[in-house]
Write an enzyme that holds these catalytic residues in place. Structure first.
Site, mmCIF file in Angstrom:
data_model
loop_
_atom_site.group_PDB
_atom_site.id
_atom_site.type_symbol
_atom_site.label_atom_id
_atom_site.label_comp_id
_atom_site.label_asym_id
_atom_site.label_seq_id
_atom_site.Cartn_x
_atom_site.Cartn_y
_atom_site.Cartn_z
ATOM 1 N N HIS A 368 0.810 -1.228 0.000
ATOM 2 C CA HIS A 368 0.000 0.000 0.000
ATOM 3 C C HIS A 368 0.821 1.245 0.000
ATOM 4 O O HIS A 368 0.474 2.237 -0.619
ATOM 5 C CB HIS A 368 -0.931 -0.015 1.202
ATOM 6 C CG HIS A 368 -1.747 -1.225 1.162
ATOM 7 N ND1 HIS A 368 -1.788 -2.142 2.154
ATOM 8 C CD2 HIS A 368 -2.474 -1.707 0.160
ATOM 9 C CE1 HIS A 368 -2.527 -3.136 1.776
ATOM 10 N NE2 HIS A 368 -2.956 -2.903 0.573
ATOM 11 N N CYS A 681 -8.275 -1.112 -15.968
ATOM 12 C CA CYS A 681 -7.659 -0.221 -14.978
ATOM 13 C C CYS A 681 -6.485 -0.850 -14.222
ATOM 14 O O CYS A 681 -5.998 -0.287 -13.253
ATOM 15 C CB CYS A 681 -8.704 0.273 -13.987
ATOM 16 S SG CYS A 681 -9.449 -1.053 -13.025
HETATM 17 C C1 PEP Z 1 -6.437 -4.873 -10.388
HETATM 18 O O1 PEP Z 1 -6.538 -5.883 -9.714
HETATM 19 O O2 PEP Z 1 -5.977 -4.844 -11.538
HETATM 20 C C2 PEP Z 1 -6.854 -3.573 -9.835
HETATM 21 C C3 PEP Z 1 -6.905 -2.494 -10.587
HETATM 22 O O3 PEP Z 1 -7.159 -3.523 -8.517
HETATM 23 P P1 PEP Z 1 -6.064 -3.545 -7.338
HETATM 24 O O4 PEP Z 1 -4.713 -3.356 -7.964
HETATM 25 O O5 PEP Z 1 -6.444 -2.448 -6.432
HETATM 26 O O6 PEP Z 1 -6.269 -4.897 -6.765
#
Ligand code: PEP
Ligand code: MG
Length: 756
Positions: A368, A681
């Site tokens: 994080h 994303c």
């Molecule tokens: C993903 O898993 O690609 C995503 C965008 O979410 P996170 O990285 O927050 O798990």
């Protein structure tokens, strides 16, 4: 040891006198070796110092030929001295010359000495040199003698680390190892080159007094500090005050176990018995632990050694009265922060403008703090093994967040080269900034939507700065992770409203809490799971603990009054989960209506495609949802069964593997057929070559880290998407691995004058 424990105490006291007498560094060393030899009834005592060129140089000797001082050197892989430095462990032999590692140096005249006792001169777990005593007769050195010699070596470690011996090194050796120029390879986390000086996130406790006047009093001090430490751990556990990040119950359990560990306490007592102050004894034992830690590869044992290291730190604070201050106050200019690990909230306490970079000894790219560092645009590298033992506050350091390189105490040439690299990057950033107000349209006129990922209020100014058309992924759990306690409905509503207000006409897609797995909220009880990534997380928690998800829905509905609201659900594995969450959202809307509260103008509820099961139910998924957003970070992890947090496997599979791209291609196709929007994303969207592949598969909407928007937009504007699609179609039919595909895309980019 002859004279029992009195010997080492007397020796330490005499050493303290020598250290305070006016003398040159060499004279002081010469006196020290005589003192040690006499005290230990040894014919020989020698000090070898590790040099920057990876050799050990004889700095002083009593008993061996003095002419050899500053002449005799050995490589780290040579001789008994090399072995001790390499392994950072003591060695006692009654017949040294028959040891396989023995290396004979005629100039020293050591052939007449049979027995050998050598200890590493340790600091922070690193060997700065080796201290040796030798005897003519074959003899067995006792544990106490070894202990005493190790204690004595601490005094030498102080001299070396303090830079006192710098001028003595043989010319051309580059000085002692503490001043050594070092290059390390770490994991790239956040883009950018950072040049500056080391600031330790947890400054070391300075120990001013090594030698005790009254060992019995030191024992009392140690014991009462240990008592206080145990009591404070018990208090923490009993009060349920587990709100400090990282201080979870299991960590504390281990702490409690160690604080009562007889072996550890016994070693501390022994160190005091040799004449050290209580704090110096803790440092002595801690240094051994660190040395073991650097050698240990088993993750479980490493974790336990880390706990022991933390415990020693607490004890040092307890003993010296040093406050647990972080370096956040009084940050110098050009600070490169070096931390073992760190929570996202801690990073936010630093003054952003003075931070030039961040180095994490342990954290990886998806931790994080890494997400926050990226959001703040701080060049960051992670998994920098052992770096805390290699740097001191104020050391010059350079990090490259793109390649993962770290340069410690770099030479002028290296510094100049990196400064140039930083200038080039800055120039490129300028060019990207110039693209900010230009549309993301391909040469053949196809518009591409580029939004940005965010998770904190501080991210939002990036909307204007990058020209992103909206926030395609707002990770609400990051807001929760940096909050001191669980934000209540009203507080959440306020936060969401501020975000929507700042975004103005640009859409924001809020992802509901994606907690669980590695994303732990410090104030919620952590559940122990064998496979947290496959465990109770994200929407699963939301459905099982509806109060959490319902509150979030309610806050979002309230915040978006009269405006559009976009919500998406993370980690959905089946359509039933989506339907259940949707029913919950509808109940909240109904409730608001009944209460006469105005709701959003429109509500769009989407799904994150992160679990492969959905790939086999795509038709129904597209029919049910308002939009789909592909989270490739998780989708990759589950498709290839490769833990994204585990550095051993996380980079093993390339997202450009045809199997993965074929799966993505079907999603793009179904979106076209059904007219339901799809976006992507995950990190993949923000990498120019990967973005080319995705454009070629038909994707037209992306969300990425702000720093990636410029490079991707430059690529979009530089290509003809028609040609690219034909290229990808052909490649997908004929490729069986990622290497050819990647090379083909790189060539495609080059042919279109695109560099990255
Ligand atoms: C993903 O898993 O690609 C995503 C965008 O979410 P996170 O990285 O927050 O798990
Ligand atoms: Mg995810």
């Amino acid at each position: 040891m002859r004279g029992g424990l009195v010997g080492p105490r007397v020796l330490l006291r005499r050493l303290r006198e020598v250290m305070s007498e006016p003398a040159s560094a060499q004279e002081r060393l010469d006196r020290i070796v005589v003192l040690i030899a006499n005290n230990m009834v040894a014919e020989v005592c020698s000090v070898y110092v590790a040099r920057a060129d990876n050799t050990l140089e004889l700095y002083a000797t009593e008993g061996l030929n003095r002419e050899a001082v500053h002449l005799t050197t050995m490589r780290l892989d040579e001789g008994l001295v090399g072995l001790i430095a390499r392994e950072a462990q003591p060695l006692a032999l009654s017949d040294a010359q028959h040891h396989p590692a023995f290396s004979y140096r005629p100039e020293t005249g050591e052939e007449i000495y049979a027995s050998f006792l050598g200890v590493p001169i340790l600091r922070g777990g690193n060997a700065l040199g080796v201290l040796v005593v030798q005897n003519r007769a074959a003899r067995v050195y006792s544990e106490e003698e070894m202990e005493a010699l190790q204690t004595t070596a601490m005094v030498l470690a102080e001299m070396i680390a303090g830079g006192e011996l710098e001028a003595l090194a043989r010319p051309g050796s580059g000085g002692t190892v503490v001043r050594r120029t070092l290059a390390m390879q770490a994991q790239p986390i956040a883009e950018g080159v950072g040049l500056g000086h080391v600031v330790l996130h947890e400054p070391r406790v300075e120990i001013k007094n090594l030698v005790a006047d009254d060992p019995d009093a030191e024992l009392v001090r140690l014991n009462s500090a240990l008592e206080l430490l145990r009591a404070s751990i018990d208090d923490l556990m009993d009060s349920g005050g587990l709100s400090h990040a990282g201080e979870h119950r299991d960590v504390l359990e281990t702490f409690r176990m160690f604080a009562q560990d007889r072996g550890w306490v016994r070693r501390l007592h022994e160190a005091i018995n040799t004449g050290l102050t209580a704090e110096a004894a803790v440092e002595r034992v801690q240094s051994d632990v660190r040395a073991r830690l650097l050698r240990q590869t088993d993750p479980y044992l490493r974790e336990r050694l880390h706990d022991l290291d933390d415990l020693a730190n607490r004890l040092l604070h307890q003993l010296t009265g040093a406050a647990f201050t972080l370096a956040a106050e009084n940050l110098p200019e050009n600070a490169i922060l070096v931390a073992r690990a760190m929570g996202p909230a801690a990073l936010l306490e630093y003054q952003r403008l003075k931070l030039r970079g961040l180095v994490l000894e342990e954290g990886g790219a998806t931790s994080h703090v890494a997400i926050v560092a990226r959001a703040l645009g701080i060049p960051t590298v992670g998994k920098a093994e052992g770096i805390l033992g290699l740097v001191e506050t104020g050391d010059a350091i350079i990090i490259d967040g793109h390649s993962g390189e770290i340069q410690i105490r770099p030479s002028q040439d290296v510094e100049a080269a990196y400064a140039e690299r930083a200038r080039l990057r800055a120039r490129r950033q300028e060019q990207y900034r110039a693209l900010r107000d230009k549309p993301a349209v391909t040469k053949d006129g196809v518009a591409v939507d580029i939004q940005m990922n965010a998770g904190l209020l501080v991210d939002l100014p990036n909307l204007d700065e990058t020209g992103a058309s909206g926030v395609g992924l707002f990770r609400t759990e990051i807001l929760f992770m940096v909050a001191p306690s669980l934000p209540r409905a009203q507080a959440q509503e306020g936060l969401y409203r501020t975000i929507i207000d700042i975004a103005g006409r640009r859409p924001v897609t809020f992802r509901t809490l994606d907690i669980g797995g590695d994303k732990v909220l410090p104030y919620l009880r952590k559940i122990d799971e064998e496979n947290p990534a496959l465990g109770w997380r994200a929407v699963r928690i939301g459905l099982d603990r509806p109060a959490l998800l319902r509150t979030q829905f309610r806050a979002l509905l309230g915040a978006a009054k009269g405006r559009d609201l976009r919500i998406m659900l993370p980690m959905v594995a089946t359509l039933e989960e989506f339907e259940a969450a949707k029913a919950m959202l509808n109940r909240e809307r109904e409730r608001a209506r009944k209460l006469g509260q105005a709701g959003p103008k429109q509500v769009h509820l989407g799904i994150m495609l992160e679990v492969p099961s959905l790939l086999f139910d795509l038709e129904r998924v597209f029919a049910a949802v308002d939009f789909v957003s592909i989270g490739t970070n998780d989708l990759m992890q589950f498709m290839f069964a490769a833990d994204r947090e585990n550095a051993l496997v996380s980079a093993r599979f390339d997202p450009l593997h045809p199997s993965f791209l074929r799966a993505l291609s079907r999603v793009a196709m179904l979106s076209r057929e059904t007219g339901r929007p799809v976006s992507l994303c995950g990190e993949m969207a923000g990498k120019p070559i990967e973005a080319l592949a995705l454009l070629g598969l038909g994707f037209r909407s992306f969300s990425m880290s702000p720093s990636n928007i410029g490079p991707v937009k430059a690529f979009v504007r530089g290509i003809e998407v028609g040609k690219l699609e034909a290229f990808m179609r052909e490649k997908l039919e004929t490729s069986f691995d990622s290497a050819g595909l990647r090379a083909g895309l790189v060539a495609f980019a080059a042919a279109n004058d695109l560099s990255f």
